[in-house]
Design a protein around this motif. Structure first.
Motif, PDB file in Angstrom:
ATOM      1  N   LYS A  86       0.916  -0.996   0.053  1.00  0.00           N
ATOM      2  CA  LYS A  86      -0.197   0.155   0.031  1.00  0.00           C
ATOM      3  C   LYS A  86       1.016   1.531  -0.063  1.00  0.00           C
ATOM      4  N   GLY A  87       2.407   0.951   0.066  1.00  0.00           N
ATOM      5  CA  GLY A  87       3.033   2.748   0.345  1.00  0.00           C
ATOM      6  C   GLY A  87       4.182   1.396   0.670  1.00  0.00           C
ATOM      7  N   ASP A  88       4.972   2.158   0.765  1.00  0.00           N
ATOM      8  CA  ASP A  88       6.872   2.312   1.500  1.00  0.00           C
ATOM      9  C   ASP A  88       6.442   1.741   2.495  1.00  0.00           C
ATOM     10  N   PHE A  89       7.528   0.932   3.120  1.00  0.00           N
ATOM     11  CA  PHE A  89       7.507   0.817   4.748  1.00  0.00           C
ATOM     12  C   PHE A  89       7.676   1.688   5.297  1.00  0.00           C
ATOM     13  N   LEU A  90       6.532   1.578   6.799  1.00  0.00           N
ATOM     14  CA  LEU A  90       6.759   2.400   7.957  1.00  0.00           C
ATOM     15  C   LEU A  90       6.926   4.154   6.797  1.00  0.00           C
ATOM     16  N   GLU A  91       5.886   4.125   6.016  1.00  0.00           N
ATOM     17  CA  GLU A  91       5.802   5.937   5.784  1.00  0.00           C
ATOM     18  C   GLU A  91       5.404   6.594   6.529  1.00  0.00           C
ATOM     19  N   GLY A  92       6.106   7.709   6.691  1.00  0.00           N
ATOM     20  CA  GLY A  92       5.724   8.620   7.388  1.00  0.00           C
ATOM     21  C   GLY A  92       6.154   8.319   8.952  1.00  0.00           C
ATOM     22  N   PHE A  93       6.416   7.284   9.503  1.00  0.00           N
ATOM     23  CA  PHE A  93       7.166   7.251  10.618  1.00  0.00           C
ATOM     24  C   PHE A  93       8.104   7.001  11.316  1.00  0.00           C
ATOM     25  N   TYR A  94       8.911   7.750  12.339  1.00  0.00           N
ATOM     26  CA  TYR A  94      10.345   8.073  11.854  1.00  0.00           C
ATOM     27  C   TYR A  94      10.454   8.340  13.791  1.00  0.00           C
ATOM     28  N   ILE A  95      11.555   8.351  14.401  1.00  0.00           N
ATOM     29  CA  ILE A  95      11.536   8.278  15.528  1.00  0.00           C
ATOM     30  C   ILE A  95      12.887   9.138  16.475  1.00  0.00           C
ATOM     31  N   SER A  96      12.868   9.577  16.778  1.00  0.00           N
ATOM     32  CA  SER A  96      14.606  10.732  17.548  1.00  0.00           C
ATOM     33  C   SER A  96      15.371  10.098  17.979  1.00  0.00           C
ATOM     34  N   GLY A  97      16.490   9.635  18.100  1.00  0.00           N
ATOM     35  CA  GLY A  97      17.399   9.032  19.361  1.00  0.00           C
ATOM     36  C   GLY A  97      18.074   8.042  19.019  1.00  0.00           C
ATOM     37  N   ALA A  98      16.951   7.266  17.846  1.00  0.00           N
ATOM     38  CA  ALA A  98      17.502   6.052  17.934  1.00  0.00           C
ATOM     39  C   ALA A  98      17.850   5.781  15.994  1.00  0.00           C
ATOM     40  N   PRO A  99      19.375   6.183  15.554  1.00  0.00           N
ATOM     41  CA  PRO A  99      19.848   5.713  14.630  1.00  0.00           C
ATOM     42  C   PRO A  99      20.117   5.097  14.377  1.00  0.00           C
TER      43      PRO A  99
ATOM     44  N   LEU B 168      11.458  -5.417  -4.033  1.00  0.00           N
ATOM     45  CA  LEU B 168      10.625  -6.998  -4.465  1.00  0.00           C
ATOM     46  C   LEU B 168       9.123  -6.354  -4.631  1.00  0.00           C
ATOM     47  N   ALA B 169       8.734  -5.640  -4.654  1.00  0.00           N
ATOM     48  CA  ALA B 169       7.539  -5.007  -5.126  1.00  0.00           C
ATOM     49  C   ALA B 169       7.810  -5.116  -6.576  1.00  0.00           C
ATOM     50  N   ILE B 170       8.992  -4.122  -6.675  1.00  0.00           N
ATOM     51  CA  ILE B 170       9.252  -3.837  -7.989  1.00  0.00           C
ATOM     52  C   ILE B 170       9.479  -4.870  -9.290  1.00  0.00           C
ATOM     53  N   GLU B 171       9.967  -5.792  -8.551  1.00  0.00           N
ATOM     54  CA  GLU B 171      10.439  -6.962  -9.131  1.00  0.00           C
ATOM     55  C   GLU B 171       8.793  -7.940  -9.906  1.00  0.00           C
ATOM     56  N   GLY B 172       8.044  -7.943  -8.442  1.00  0.00           N
ATOM     57  CA  GLY B 172       7.307  -8.600  -8.514  1.00  0.00           C
ATOM     58  C   GLY B 172       6.014  -7.892  -9.462  1.00  0.00           C
ATOM     59  N   LEU B 173       6.012  -7.155  -9.672  1.00  0.00           N
ATOM     60  CA  LEU B 173       5.183  -6.118 -11.236  1.00  0.00           C
ATOM     61  C   LEU B 173       5.630  -6.764 -11.806  1.00  0.00           C
ATOM     62  N   HIS B 174       7.172  -6.654 -11.623  1.00  0.00           N
ATOM     63  CA  HIS B 174       7.432  -6.891 -13.612  1.00  0.00           C
ATOM     64  C   HIS B 174       7.084  -8.347 -14.030  1.00  0.00           C
TER      65      HIS B 174
ATOM     66  N   GLY C 261      -2.607  -6.522 -17.386  1.00  0.00           N
ATOM     67  CA  GLY C 261      -1.329  -5.844 -17.284  1.00  0.00           C
ATOM     68  C   GLY C 261      -1.128  -4.226 -17.327  1.00  0.00           C
ATOM     69  N   LEU C 262      -1.750  -3.804 -18.312  1.00  0.00           N
ATOM     70  CA  LEU C 262      -1.768  -2.403 -18.278  1.00  0.00           C
ATOM     71  C   LEU C 262      -1.835  -1.772 -16.590  1.00  0.00           C
ATOM     72  N   ALA C 263      -2.471  -2.139 -16.036  1.00  0.00           N
ATOM     73  CA  ALA C 263      -2.965  -1.129 -14.729  1.00  0.00           C
ATOM     74  C   ALA C 263      -1.383  -1.880 -14.024  1.00  0.00           C
ATOM     75  N   VAL C 264      -1.204  -3.278 -14.820  1.00  0.00           N
ATOM     76  CA  VAL C 264      -0.349  -3.426 -13.234  1.00  0.00           C
ATOM     77  C   VAL C 264       1.406  -2.509 -13.829  1.00  0.00           C
ATOM     78  N   THR C 265       1.981  -2.239 -14.988  1.00  0.00           N
ATOM     79  CA  THR C 265       2.680  -1.533 -15.750  1.00  0.00           C
ATOM     80  C   THR C 265       2.513   0.267 -14.837  1.00  0.00           C
ATOM     81  N   ARG C 266       1.686   0.492 -14.893  1.00  0.00           N
ATOM     82  CA  ARG C 266       1.287   2.079 -14.706  1.00  0.00           C
ATOM     83  C   ARG C 266       1.347   1.857 -13.036  1.00  0.00           C
ATOM     84  N   LYS C 267       1.245   0.832 -12.693  1.00  0.00           N
ATOM     85  CA  LYS C 267       1.609   0.597 -10.983  1.00  0.00           C
ATOM     86  C   LYS C 267       3.121   0.548 -11.148  1.00  0.00           C
ATOM     87  N   LEU C 268       3.371   0.053 -11.643  1.00  0.00           N
ATOM     88  CA  LEU C 268       5.091   0.238 -11.514  1.00  0.00           C
ATOM     89  C   LEU C 268       5.613   0.675 -11.542  1.00  0.00           C
ATOM     90  N   LEU C 269       5.118   2.053 -13.387  1.00  0.00           N
ATOM     91  CA  LEU C 269       6.042   3.306 -13.158  1.00  0.00           C
ATOM     92  C   LEU C 269       6.124   4.189 -12.321  1.00  0.00           C
TER      93      LEU C 269
END
Length: 832
Positions: free
Chosen positions: A124-137, A153-159, A174-182
């Protein structure tokens, strides 16, 4: 049992039986649960405390962890297994973790349409999108790495899913998949090819042609590159023919079983394949390799830990740029070759190139681009190389990077005419692509140093391996016990090349006997010395100075000690930069802000110092003789004795051998002394070194003139110095027979055979001048009266000393202290 659901692809959401959990005591509590669930490993409390509260003292970090754990136990219950030692995610409880579906794509890239569709639907989006914590590099670095890995992995799966739809002739899906891929990867040219084909076969010919133009414009803007030949050929076929009718669709080829980025072209209609270059008309099941000048690694020893670390970086972390760093001969080239052969099946293409002959960047790029494009592209630009690295999963090994770096300056700086390599390495690390570039170098690159905090750019320092070294010695047929083999290996810092050179000598001169070789006490010879010379001559003057002082000090040395040795002429920032540069060259070791060298390197630097100092004395041209102390007094006794034995004694021995007699050595040293008196720019350590050398050679110093010279680290214990002129000399860190306080009174008897003196503490002594034997001594008193003073007066009269002088007051006698009246004892005139 309650079901725990962790949706981490996109904005993270954690729920229990459908009820969203929001009562986390802090974001770090939520992050801790995510980390344990995704990794699936048990962790010690100390490890987690350090990961999430890295900048705090250990006790406070553990206290914070103890605050978080009850909150997590309350929220998720038995889904966490918490003991006094470890914390672990309970995989036996009911749970759903969306990233596991994406993870499964790594092992099933050619799965069914249903499997691929279900897995991709979780993204549904990137891993932990918008989730950050301070003091834990540490956590943030891990999250960044996982974010990139799951995205790839998601890109390769779409391919793979697009290829499945193409082979099934399901162009709409297939057209719907390549649109998401791009959307995820707009720079991947093969995705544009797929989109063009799907548009053409859904009767959207104009859109297909527009897709090509969009691809061409994107490549020009981002990489200053043109589309691949196959992309342009596909565009021309679509532009010249009506590919949307049923007759054309019937001409699809049989479904391809191939995987990889070229599969889109293998399953395309014959009309699209007719003009493709040779080699793309049949499925490719093995990688295309060009091993260039790669080493023969049919015989390979050990390195299991290093190999596993590299496989982790390249295979699992998907690092874009990896630097294998180590001193010459340590085995970088061999390890890189072995690794490339082992992992080649994970890549579409593998190419090995050595930079030993320092090719200019344009030449290297032309070679690489030509291979990566299968001779379709000859544009030698960084943009074109990145384009092909995006289009295919490639492994590019560039060996001997240090040959394009300058000598005599800080590590990682480029030779004149090779500065544009900096742009290449920076782009390879910063720009997203699906390939890996493996570099080997004796020096760390500045670009890598800046980027290496990210997991996409990693550095693996390579040091000697005792296991590999012992295996090498056994394979070479050397004779000796395990302890002797270990001793030999450690003597050469487990450096494979140095050990191979030593093994040849041992065979030739000692019939393969390690024991006989060790008896000689020799480390440096021929090839080993040349190996180290290559490294040493690349250093800047300040780096060489540090190396000399580390060799002189013979043990772990702090920054403060190095600064004192080198002197005030070098600012602290310069010193720290030079230490960092030496670390980048793998020439020094660090431990708790202290530095030292490996034994083999220390012996080379020591020998180099001795050889240079001897030549300077013979030729009467002082340089290193004045910059470095051959003997130091402010060190432990065992270190001083090592300096005396390994440095001072060797200088003396080699001088005697070169000048043939002790008289010639003495004459040469006297000339050096005259030079020091006549030099306005006096060398800091020269006078002290010369005096120590004379003492070691047992040269009679009577009549020698050291007046006005600065004498550092002189060791005068046990030395007879009568008749030596030290007028106005300055002693620093000197060592004498006896340490006295400041002397404020001196007097000789009439025939100058006895000397009496008094110091600031009231101590009075009498010595015989012929041998400085102590005859009498007293600890002075503030008051001496009556019989006590009469006894002292009697002794003074016996040795005829005139130690006292009568001052203004006729009734009192004082001891004169350097023009300052300080009472040591007194009495009235009537008592005398």
């Amino acid at each position: 049992m309650q079901k725990l659901t962790l949706k981490l692809l996109g904005t993270p959401q954690i729920s229990l039986d459908g009820q969203l959990l929001t009562q986390f005591v802090s974001r770090k509590a939520q992050a801790l649960l995510i980390y344990i669930a995704v990794t699936g490993q048990p962790y010690g409390r100390e490890v987690l405390a350090d990961l999430f509260w890295q900048n705090m003292p250990s006790s406070q970090a553990l206290k914070n962890l103890r605050t978080v754990l009850p909150n997590l136990r309350l929220l998720v219950g038995s889904h966490l297994i918490i003991t006094r030692q470890t914390i672990e995610f309970n995989q036996d409880c009911a749970y759903c973790l969306d990233v596991q579906a994406i993870q499964a794509l790594q092992d099933h890239k050619t799965g069914s349409i249903q499997f691929l569709s279900e897995a991709i639907s979780q993204y549904k989006g990137d891993f932990l999108e918008g989730f950050y914590i301070s003091g834990a590099p540490g956590f943030e670095s891990w999250a960044l790495t996982e974010r990139e890995r799951f995205r790839e992995l998601a890109i390769e799966g779409l391919h793979a899913l697009a290829e499945q739809y193409l082979s099934q002739q399901n162009y709409t899906a297939g057209l719907a998949v390549t649109r998401k891929l791009l959307q995820l990867d707009p720079w991947r040219e093969t995705a544009h090819q797929q989109q063009m084909i799907f548009l053409a076969y859904t009767k959207q010919r104009r859109a297909a042609l527009a897709q090509y133009e969009a691809c061409r414009q994107m490549l020009a803007d981002e990489f200053n590159a043109e589309p691949m030949t196959v992309t342009t050929a596909l565009y021309e076929r679509i532009r010249s023919e009506n590919l949307g009718d049923s007759a054309e669709r019937d001409r699809l080829t049989a479904r391809s079983n191939s995987s990889g980025k070229q599969a889109i072209l293998l399953t395309a209609p014959a009309a699209l394949r007719s003009d493709l270059p040779p080699g793309l008309e049949t499925p490719v099941s093995t990688p295309r390799c060009d091993w260039g000048e790669a080493a023969d690694v049919s015989v390979f020893y050990g390195r299991e830990i290093e190999t596993a670390a590299l496989q982790q970086s390249i295979g699992q972390d998907r690092s874009r740029l990896v630097l294998l760093l180590g001193m010459g001969g340590i085995g970088k080239t061999t390890l890189a070759t072995k690794l490339a052969q082992t992992m080649s099946h994970q890549f579409d293409m593998v190419i090995w190139r050595s930079l030993r002959n320092a090719p200019v960047l344009e030449s290297l790029l032309a070679d690489l681009v030509s291979f990566l494009s299968d001779q379709q592209d000859s544009r030698a630009t960084i943009g074109q190389m990145l384009h092909w690295l995006k289009s295919h999963r490639c492994l590019v090994i560039l060996d001997n990077i240090e040959t394009i770096l300058q000598e005599g300056g800080a590590a990682g700086q480029y030779r004149a005419g090779y500065e544009n390599y900096s742009e290449l390495f920076k782009a390879l690390g910063e720009v997203q692509h699906q390939s890996c570039i493996l570099l080997t170098s004796r020096e760390k690159l500045a670009e890598v140093a800046v980027l290496e905090d990210a997991f996409t750019v990693q550095v693996l320092p390579l040091t000697g391996s005792l296991t590999a070294a012992q295996s090498l010695l056994t394979a070479r047929g050397l004779l000796g016990s395990p302890a002797q083999k270990q001793q030999l290996a450690k003597r050469y810092s487990c450096n494979p090349l140095a050990l191979k050179i030593a093994a040849g000598l041992i065979h030739d001169l000692f019939d393969g006997s390690i024991e006989e070789f060790l008896k000689q006490g020799v480390i440096l010879f021929g090839g080993v010395r040349r190996l180290l010379e290559q490294q040493f001559k690349r250093l800047s003057p300040l780096e060489q100075s540090i190396m000399y002082w580390l060799a002189i000090n013979q043990e772990w040395t702090s920054v403060e000690e190095l600064a004192a040795d080198i002197g005030p002429g070098v600012a602290r920032p310069q010193l720290l930069e030079a230490l960092e540069s030496l670390s980048w060259r793998s020439l020094i070791e660090r431990q708790q802000s202290h530095y030292t060298q490996k034994p083999m390197l220390m012996e080379y630097v020591t020998n180099s110092l001795i050889k240079t100092v001897v030549n300077e004395i013979i030729n009467k041209k002082i340089c290193l003789f004045g910059r470095y102390a051959l003997l130091k007094n402010n060190v432990n006794e065992y270190i001083r004795e090592a300096q005396r034995r390994l440095i001072l004694k060797e200088v003396a021995t080699q001088l005697q051998a070169a000048l043939n007699s002790s008289e010639q050595v003495e004459a040469q040293l006297q000339e050096i002394l005259l030079l020091l008196h006549g030099s306005s720019d006096q060398s800091v350590y020269a006078a002290g070194n010369l005096l120590n050398l004379c003492c070691h050679l047992e040269i009679g110093l009577t009549g020698y003139d050291f007046s006005g010279l600065t004498l550092r680290h002189v060791d005068l214990q046990g030395q007879f110095l009568q008749g030596v002129n030290f007028q106005d000399s300055q002693f620093h860190l000197a060592s004498f027979n006896q340490t006295t306080r400041a002397l404020f009174a001196l007097a000789f008897n009439p025939d100058s055979t006895l000397l009496a003196y008094g110091d600031i503490g009231g101590y009075i002594a009498v010595r015989r001048m012929t041998d400085y034997q102590l005859l009498l001594s007293w600890q002075g008193h503030t008051h001496l009266r009556g019989s006590s003073f009469r006894r002292f007066k009697k002794v003074l009269n016996q040795i005829s000393l005139k130690l006292f002088c009568r001052l203004e007051s006729p009734s009192e006698i004082f001891l004169l202290q350097q023009g300052i009246l300080g009472v040591v004892f007194w009495t009235s005139v009537s008592d005398l």
